[in-house]
Design a protein around this motif. Structure first.
Motif, PDB file in Angstrom:
ATOM      1  N   ARG A  20       0.763  -1.127  -0.054  1.00  0.00           N
ATOM      2  CA  ARG A  20      -0.001   0.071   0.064  1.00  0.00           C
ATOM      3  C   ARG A  20       0.935   1.214   0.178  1.00  0.00           C
ATOM      4  N   MET A  24      -0.015   2.627  -5.624  1.00  0.00           N
ATOM      5  CA  MET A  24      -1.358   3.087  -5.765  1.00  0.00           C
ATOM      6  C   MET A  24      -2.264   2.523  -6.685  1.00  0.00           C
ATOM      7  N   THR A  25      -3.674   2.761  -6.577  1.00  0.00           N
ATOM      8  CA  THR A  25      -4.282   2.203  -7.842  1.00  0.00           C
ATOM      9  C   THR A  25      -4.996   3.154  -8.436  1.00  0.00           C
ATOM     10  N   VAL A  26      -4.831   3.151  -9.798  1.00  0.00           N
ATOM     11  CA  VAL A  26      -5.378   3.920 -10.767  1.00  0.00           C
ATOM     12  C   VAL A  26      -6.398   3.431 -11.939  1.00  0.00           C
ATOM     13  N   PHE A  27      -7.231   4.078 -12.462  1.00  0.00           N
ATOM     14  CA  PHE A  27      -7.995   3.498 -13.778  1.00  0.00           C
ATOM     15  C   PHE A  27      -7.267   4.059 -14.751  1.00  0.00           C
ATOM     16  N   LEU A  28      -6.867   3.095 -15.765  1.00  0.00           N
ATOM     17  CA  LEU A  28      -6.451   3.306 -16.930  1.00  0.00           C
ATOM     18  C   LEU A  28      -7.436   2.427 -18.207  1.00  0.00           C
ATOM     19  N   GLN A  32      -8.816  -1.262 -13.750  1.00  0.00           N
ATOM     20  CA  GLN A  32      -7.733  -0.942 -12.546  1.00  0.00           C
ATOM     21  C   GLN A  32      -6.551  -1.283 -12.364  1.00  0.00           C
ATOM     22  N   LYS A  33      -5.564  -0.303 -12.453  1.00  0.00           N
ATOM     23  CA  LYS A  33      -4.210  -0.851 -12.514  1.00  0.00           C
ATOM     24  C   LYS A  33      -3.320  -0.536 -11.107  1.00  0.00           C
ATOM     25  N   SER A  34      -2.437  -1.135 -10.918  1.00  0.00           N
ATOM     26  CA  SER A  34      -1.596  -0.864  -9.673  1.00  0.00           C
ATOM     27  C   SER A  34      -0.235  -0.233 -10.343  1.00  0.00           C
ATOM     28  N   VAL A  35       0.060   1.187  -9.816  1.00  0.00           N
ATOM     29  CA  VAL A  35       1.367   1.604 -10.285  1.00  0.00           C
ATOM     30  C   VAL A  35       2.019   2.167  -9.139  1.00  0.00           C
ATOM     31  N   ARG A  37       3.811   4.576  -6.443  1.00  0.00           N
ATOM     32  CA  ARG A  37       3.649   5.997  -6.078  1.00  0.00           C
ATOM     33  C   ARG A  37       4.708   6.858  -6.606  1.00  0.00           C
TER      34      ARG A  37
END
Length: 85
Positions: A20, A24-28, A32-35, A37
């Motif tokens: 965590r 961070m989780t973003v929407f692409l 939902q993707k984890s990228v 920080r």
């Protein structure tokens, strides 16, 4: 009857907290993707931190002249304009 969830072990809790903090989780494209920080120093990005905290000598030594304060340039111009009596 639904199956009960098991509690996380201390090692799993540490791994979850580390993930965590690192991602961070973003929407692409609707997914939902984890990228990772972005890197922050005291809550600021590195360039902004340097602009606020570096002194002119350090900036000159590290060849970061674009961050040099404009005040030094203005003072030199003002000294050249003065005529000695």
């Amino acid at each position: 009857m639904a199956k009960q969830k098991r509690k996380l072990t201390p090692a799993e809790k540490r791994a979850k907290a580390r993930r965590r903090a690192e991602f961070m989780t973003v929407f692409l494209n609707g997914k939902q993707k984890s990228v990772r920080r972005p890197v922050l120093i005291e809550g600021l990005d590195p360039d902004e931190f340097i602009r606020r905290n570096a002194d002119p000598i350090w900036l000159h030594q590290n060849e970061m002249w674009e961050y040099m304060p404009e005040l030094a340039v203005e003072e030199e111009a003002a000294e050249d304009d003065q005529v000695p009596f």
